[in-house]
Design a protein around this motif. Structure first.
Motif, PDB file in Angstrom:
ATOM      1  N   ALA A 363     -23.923 -37.706  20.685  1.00 39.26           N
ATOM      2  CA  ALA A 363     -24.966 -36.725  20.967  1.00 39.26           C
ATOM      3  C   ALA A 363     -24.806 -35.437  20.152  1.00 39.26           C
ATOM      4  CB  ALA A 363     -24.990 -36.416  22.466  1.00 39.26           C
ATOM      5  N   PRO A 364     -23.597 -34.859  19.988  1.00 42.98           N
ATOM      6  CA  PRO A 364     -23.487 -33.643  19.172  1.00 42.98           C
ATOM      7  C   PRO A 364     -23.923 -33.852  17.726  1.00 42.98           C
ATOM      8  CG  PRO A 364     -21.498 -33.962  20.483  1.00 42.98           C
ATOM      9  CD  PRO A 364     -22.297 -35.211  20.598  1.00 42.98           C
ATOM     10  N   HIS A 365     -23.624 -35.016  17.176  1.00 46.44           N
ATOM     11  CA  HIS A 365     -24.008 -35.297  15.791  1.00 46.44           C
ATOM     12  C   HIS A 365     -25.508 -35.579  15.691  1.00 46.44           C
ATOM     13  CE1 HIS A 365     -19.662 -35.980  15.975  1.00 46.44           C
ATOM     14  NE2 HIS A 365     -19.633 -35.659  14.702  1.00 46.44           N
ATOM     15  N   ARG A 366     -26.085 -36.192  16.723  1.00 47.51           N
ATOM     16  CA  ARG A 366     -27.539 -36.368  16.726  1.00 47.51           C
ATOM     17  C   ARG A 366     -28.242 -35.026  16.720  1.00 47.51           C
ATOM     18  NH1 ARG A 366     -26.566 -40.351  20.791  1.00 47.51           N
ATOM     19  NH2 ARG A 366     -27.562 -39.086  22.391  1.00 47.51           N
ATOM     20  N   ALA A 367     -27.708 -34.081  17.503  1.00 48.13           N
ATOM     21  CA  ALA A 367     -28.310 -32.742  17.538  1.00 48.13           C
ATOM     22  C   ALA A 367     -28.182 -32.052  16.182  1.00 48.13           C
ATOM     23  CB  ALA A 367     -27.643 -31.908  18.629  1.00 48.13           C
ATOM     24  N   ALA A 368     -27.036 -32.215  15.519  1.00 43.34           N
ATOM     25  CA  ALA A 368     -26.843 -31.581  14.209  1.00 43.34           C
ATOM     26  C   ALA A 368     -27.791 -32.156  13.168  1.00 43.34           C
ATOM     27  CB  ALA A 368     -25.394 -31.751  13.758  1.00 43.34           C
ATOM     28  N   LEU A 369     -28.166 -33.413  13.329  1.00 44.90           N
ATOM     29  CA  LEU A 369     -29.061 -34.044  12.356  1.00 44.90           C
ATOM     30  C   LEU A 369     -30.521 -33.640  12.536  1.00 44.90           C
ATOM     31  CD1 LEU A 369     -27.519 -37.627  12.316  1.00 44.90           C
ATOM     32  CD2 LEU A 369     -27.631 -36.044  10.382  1.00 44.90           C
ATOM     33  N   GLU A 370     -30.818 -32.903  13.574  1.00 45.47           N
ATOM     34  CA  GLU A 370     -32.192 -32.452  13.770  1.00 45.47           C
ATOM     35  C   GLU A 370     -32.515 -31.216  12.930  1.00 45.47           C
ATOM     36  OE1 GLU A 370     -34.402 -34.185  15.285  1.00 45.47           O
ATOM     37  OE2 GLU A 370     -32.914 -35.659  15.924  1.00 45.47           O
ATOM     38  N   ALA A 371     -31.560 -30.722  12.176  1.00 46.68           N
ATOM     39  CA  ALA A 371     -31.802 -29.557  11.316  1.00 46.68           C
ATOM     40  C   ALA A 371     -32.822 -29.906  10.234  1.00 46.68           C
ATOM     41  CB  ALA A 371     -30.497 -29.079  10.684  1.00 46.68           C
ATOM     42  N   ALA A 372     -33.562 -28.898   9.814  1.00 49.86           N
ATOM     43  CA  ALA A 372     -34.581 -29.107   8.779  1.00 49.86           C
ATOM     44  C   ALA A 372     -33.933 -29.130   7.392  1.00 49.86           C
ATOM     45  CB  ALA A 372     -35.626 -27.999   8.857  1.00 49.86           C
ATOM     46  N   ASP A 373     -34.703 -29.627   6.416  1.00 47.94           N
ATOM     47  CA  ASP A 373     -34.308 -29.614   5.007  1.00 47.94           C
ATOM     48  C   ASP A 373     -33.017 -30.389   4.745  1.00 47.94           C
ATOM     49  OD1 ASP A 373     -36.508 -27.977   4.507  1.00 47.94           O
ATOM     50  OD2 ASP A 373     -35.342 -26.161   4.931  1.00 47.94           O
ATOM     51  N   LEU A 374     -32.897 -31.557   5.327  1.00 45.13           N
ATOM     52  CA  LEU A 374     -31.754 -32.413   5.040  1.00 45.13           C
ATOM     53  C   LEU A 374     -32.072 -33.282   3.828  1.00 45.13           C
ATOM     54  CD1 LEU A 374     -30.676 -33.594   8.604  1.00 45.13           C
ATOM     55  CD2 LEU A 374     -29.565 -31.902   7.160  1.00 45.13           C
ATOM     56  N   PRO A 375     -31.063 -33.674   3.057  1.00 45.33           N
ATOM     57  CA  PRO A 375     -31.315 -34.542   1.897  1.00 45.33           C
ATOM     58  C   PRO A 375     -31.947 -35.868   2.314  1.00 45.33           C
ATOM     59  CG  PRO A 375     -29.077 -33.654   1.855  1.00 45.33           C
ATOM     60  CD  PRO A 375     -29.648 -33.303   3.189  1.00 45.33           C
ATOM     61  N   ALA A 376     -32.678 -36.465   1.391  1.00 53.17           N
ATOM     62  CA  ALA A 376     -33.392 -37.704   1.705  1.00 53.17           C
ATOM     63  C   ALA A 376     -32.442 -38.825   2.086  1.00 53.17           C
ATOM     64  CB  ALA A 376     -34.248 -38.118   0.509  1.00 53.17           C
ATOM     65  N   ASP A 377     -31.251 -38.899   1.446  1.00 55.94           N
ATOM     66  CA  ASP A 377     -30.327 -39.979   1.784  1.00 55.94           C
ATOM     67  C   ASP A 377     -29.779 -39.827   3.197  1.00 55.94           C
ATOM     68  OD1 ASP A 377     -28.984 -37.707   1.067  1.00 55.94           O
ATOM     69  OD2 ASP A 377     -27.504 -38.694  -0.212  1.00 55.94           O
ATOM     70  N   VAL A 378     -29.611 -38.580   3.659  1.00 55.05           N
ATOM     71  CA  VAL A 378     -29.163 -38.359   5.036  1.00 55.05           C
ATOM     72  C   VAL A 378     -30.273 -38.730   6.018  1.00 55.05           C
ATOM     73  CG1 VAL A 378     -28.408 -36.603   6.694  1.00 55.05           C
ATOM     74  CG2 VAL A 378     -27.502 -36.595   4.368  1.00 55.05           C
ATOM     75  N   VAL A 379     -31.503 -38.354   5.707  1.00 54.23           N
ATOM     76  CA  VAL A 379     -32.631 -38.703   6.572  1.00 54.23           C
ATOM     77  C   VAL A 379     -32.772 -40.219   6.680  1.00 54.23           C
ATOM     78  CG1 VAL A 379     -35.127 -38.514   6.867  1.00 54.23           C
ATOM     79  CG2 VAL A 379     -33.825 -36.538   6.078  1.00 54.23           C
ATOM     80  N   TRP A 380     -32.594 -40.930   5.576  1.00 55.81           N
ATOM     81  CA  TRP A 380     -32.706 -42.380   5.572  1.00 55.81           C
ATOM     82  C   TRP A 380     -31.637 -43.024   6.457  1.00 55.81           C
ATOM     83  CZ3 TRP A 380     -35.408 -46.417   5.462  1.00 55.81           C
ATOM     84  CH2 TRP A 380     -34.947 -47.656   5.043  1.00 55.81           C
ATOM     85  N   LEU A 381     -30.388 -42.555   6.329  1.00 60.58           N
ATOM     86  CA  LEU A 381     -29.318 -43.074   7.178  1.00 60.58           C
ATOM     87  C   LEU A 381     -29.565 -42.744   8.643  1.00 60.58           C
ATOM     88  CD1 LEU A 381     -26.195 -42.221   4.990  1.00 60.58           C
ATOM     89  CD2 LEU A 381     -27.099 -44.501   5.461  1.00 60.58           C
ATOM     90  N   HIS A 382     -30.054 -41.535   8.908  1.00 60.36           N
ATOM     91  CA  HIS A 382     -30.351 -41.131  10.282  1.00 60.36           C
ATOM     92  C   HIS A 382     -31.436 -42.032  10.869  1.00 60.36           C
ATOM     93  CE1 HIS A 382     -31.726 -37.711  13.207  1.00 60.36           C
ATOM     94  NE2 HIS A 382     -31.076 -38.674  13.827  1.00 60.36           N
ATOM     95  N   ALA A 383     -32.464 -42.315  10.099  1.00 54.14           N
ATOM     96  CA  ALA A 383     -33.532 -43.189  10.576  1.00 54.14           C
ATOM     97  C   ALA A 383     -32.995 -44.585  10.894  1.00 54.14           C
ATOM     98  CB  ALA A 383     -34.646 -43.270   9.534  1.00 54.14           C
ATOM     99  N   GLN A 384     -32.137 -45.112  10.023  1.00 57.42           N
ATOM    100  CA  GLN A 384     -31.573 -46.438  10.271  1.00 57.42           C
ATOM    101  C   GLN A 384     -30.703 -46.455  11.524  1.00 57.42           C
ATOM    102  OE1 GLN A 384     -29.988 -46.859   6.142  1.00 57.42           O
ATOM    103  NE2 GLN A 384     -31.015 -48.837   6.168  1.00 57.42           N
ATOM    104  N   ALA A 385     -29.897 -45.399  11.696  1.00 53.53           N
ATOM    105  CA  ALA A 385     -29.049 -45.337  12.887  1.00 53.53           C
ATOM    106  C   ALA A 385     -29.888 -45.242  14.155  1.00 53.53           C
ATOM    107  CB  ALA A 385     -28.100 -44.143  12.786  1.00 53.53           C
ATOM    108  N   ARG A 386     -30.975 -44.472  14.106  1.00 52.25           N
ATOM    109  CA  ARG A 386     -31.833 -44.342  15.287  1.00 52.25           C
ATOM    110  C   ARG A 386     -32.512 -45.665  15.633  1.00 52.25           C
ATOM    111  NH1 ARG A 386     -33.374 -39.723  17.975  1.00 52.25           N
ATOM    112  NH2 ARG A 386     -31.685 -38.208  17.834  1.00 52.25           N
ATOM    113  N   LEU A 387     -32.930 -46.405  14.624  1.00 52.29           N
ATOM    114  CA  LEU A 387     -33.556 -47.697  14.916  1.00 52.29           C
ATOM    115  C   LEU A 387     -32.532 -48.675  15.497  1.00 52.29           C
ATOM    116  CD1 LEU A 387     -36.083 -49.394  14.870  1.00 52.29           C
ATOM    117  CD2 LEU A 387     -35.522 -50.102  12.541  1.00 52.29           C
ATOM    118  N   LEU A 388     -31.305 -48.628  14.992  1.00 49.96           N
ATOM    119  CA  LEU A 388     -30.259 -49.480  15.557  1.00 49.96           C
ATOM    120  C   LEU A 388     -30.008 -49.129  17.018  1.00 49.96           C
ATOM    121  CD1 LEU A 388     -27.625 -49.611  12.672  1.00 49.96           C
ATOM    122  CD2 LEU A 388     -29.377 -51.291  13.246  1.00 49.96           C
TER     123      LEU A 388
END
Length: 538
Positions: A363-388
């Motif tokens: 949960a703490p890392h999920r909250a940290a990933l909600e920050a704006a202006d993240l690199p596209a590769d981080v957003v892509w990994l975040h999206a994959q983790a959320r779908l999993l």
């Protein structure tokens, strides 16, 4: 008795937090359980670690029956500064250890003695003093487990309670037959009478196992766990419980899955799970760890609680290559401990996030990933983790977040496949509620395969057309009603979809598609011929 080595905060390995974390990564990477335990014991009291966290990790990785001996001394005299979360984790390990050692037994039905119906009825009503004592102990421990506040400790204890309760049910309904015993209609009638006579004995155990499983399920989902040997066995427990309870018509007794091995005791795994380059998730948590819950729509779609041959084909993430200490720990620590020990802002680094995905997304890392202006590769990994996470726990919020994240990325063939598959899973029924209420009809929008069909029908052929067709067939199978699933026309359509997908997929997915096509063709019922009436010649 050999003394456990104690740590000295002034020692070189414990002088700073960074050195302590490096020593922790080395301990968790030890090749044997004994060496790992010794190295972890040497880190207790090191600088930069929360009080009690190493003891909790030692209990986590020890055999369940031994965990209580490790944590009770610290529970009796908690060190200064121990947080409530760590205390409850230690307490949960103690309760889980006690629960795992409870073993209520009753005499089984022995068909070798050719019993009469009166013998069976008498046996079904026989309760031994040992049973009464062990059952009372299990009831007392169950009440303690289910009354714990929401915490990782409750998750651990509830998982153990669900498994032991179900194992006890299996013992209550045990049948003994010799190699020459004929299990015909008469013998099965005796066993049914025996089961009916013991209904009042095993029904409370089934109810307790269901409550414990639902508690652990919700807690694992809230923690963001993707790989945990207890969480992976939750589906096994529910599948084993299926014959004993009829809580809703959502039970799918005509499962599309293969036959399952029996429930076995699990031990904590040593190596971390890795996502394979082809996108599969190798099972290594337990011999029976490839099982899934008994729901068609979950068992056909979920990635982490199902056989790999039934997994959706998604674009795989890049291979993990942990380099720093934090990245190594991200792939080694269970999700709860990663949330405690690893800085949440590290999740904004692609290499760290990729390593973290192998275990979960705290949960703490999920909250940290909600920050704006993240690199596209981080957003892509975040999206994959959320779908999993959404597939693991069938949480619509995680699937919706994965769609939102992927929609912000530049369009590409792999992003299009990801979005089309996630859109088909949108508005999924809530998993825990499905145990108590039948969600049929399924929510509007769940199983919408139009985006997948657009990829399949694109001209020229899209690079991921085979994956899209394979996923489309799985979703169709998952959301269709039983009368449609059993119709020859639907099975023929499914067989064609899988065979067409096989021509576009590489191995091993090609072989999986062909297997599913064969299974669909195998169960097509021939259309019955009309019987001619007498006097009719044609």
């Amino acid at each position: 008795m050999r003394r456990t080595p104690s740590a000295d905060a002034s020692a070189p390995a414990c002088a700073t937090r960074q050195k302590t974390l490096a020593a922790l990564a080395a301990a968790l990477s030890a090749p044997s359980a004994s060496e790992r335990g010794a190295k972890l014991a040497a880190l207790e009291g090191c600088a930069g670690l929360p009080a009690g966290v190493v003891r909790a990790l030692r209990a986590e990785l020890a055999p369940p029956a031994c965990a209580e001996a490790l944590v009770v001394p610290m529970l009796a005299a908690p060190p200064q500064g121990m947080s409530r979360a760590i205390y409850l984790t230690l307490y949960g390990h103690a309760l889980a250890s006690r629960v795992s050692r409870v073993a209520p037994h009753l005499p089984p039905l022995d068909l070798r003695a050719s019993p009469t119906r009166e013998d069976v009825t008498r046996l079904a009503q026989t309760l031994t003093p040992e049973w009464e004592a062990q059952k009372a102990l299990l009831d007392e421990l169950g009440a303690q487990v289910l009354s714990m506040p929401a915490s990782y400790g409750r998750t651990i204890a509830a998982s153990a309670l669900a498994e032991v309760s179900l194992t006890t049910v299996n013992h209550v309904l045990m049948l003994v037959a010799g190699p020459s015993t004929k299990l015909g209609r008469a013998e099965m009638a005796l066993f049914n009478a025996y089961s009916l006579g013991r209904y009042a004995v095993y029904k409370p155990l089934v109810d307790q196992a269901v409550r414990a499983y639902l508690v652990s399920f919700r807690d694992f989902a809230a923690l963001g766990v993707l790989d945990d040997y207890r969480a992976n066995r939750g589906g096994i427990i529910m599948r084993e419980m299926q014959p004993h309870c009829l809580m809703s018509t959502f039970f799918d007794t005509y499962s599309v899955l293969m036959s399952y091995p029996p429930l076995r005791k699990a031990t904590p795994p040593s190596p971390p799970r890795r996502i394979a380059p082809d996108g599969t998730f190798p099972r290594r948590s337990s011999p029976a760890g490839t099982l899934s819950p008994p729901f068609r729509w979950i068992s056909s779609l979920a990635l982490n609680t199902m056989p790999p041959e039934l997994a959706l084909k998604l674009p795989p993430p890049p291979p993990a290559s942990p380099g720093s200490t934090n990245e190594r720990l991200a792939g080694l620590l269970p999700t709860f401990y990663a949330g405690l020990l690893l800085e949440p802002s590290l999740a904004r680094q692609p290499a760290f996030l990729r390593a973290l995905m192998d275990k979960g997304l705290p949960a703490p890392h999920r909250a940290a990933l909600e920050a704006a202006d993240l690199p596209a590769d981080v957003v892509w990994l975040h999206a994959q983790a959320r779908l999993l996470l959404g597939l693991q726990w069938m949480r619509a919020s995680d699937i919706e977040r994965a769609i939102s994240l992927a929609s912000s990325l530049p369009r590409s063939h792999k992003v299009d496949l990801f979005l089309a598959t996630a859109t088909a899973l949108r508005h999924a029924p809530d998993y825990p509620k499905a145990w108590m209420h039948d969600p049929r009809p399924l929510p509007a929008g769940f199983g919408d395969t139009r985006a997948l069909a657009a990829i399949v029908e694109a001209v020229p052929k899209a690079p991921y057309a085979g994956e899209a067709l394979y996923n489309l067939a799985l979703v169709k199978e998952a959301v269709s009603s039983m009368d449609i699933l059993e119709s020859p026309a639907f099975k023929q359509e499914q067989s064609k979809r899988y065979r067409d997908a096989a021509t576009l997929l590489p191995d091993p997915w090609r072989q999986k598609a062909l297997e599913r096509a064969y299974n669909a063709e195998r169960f097509v019922k021939p259309t019955p011929r009309k019987r001619k009436e007498k006097g009719i010649l044609f």
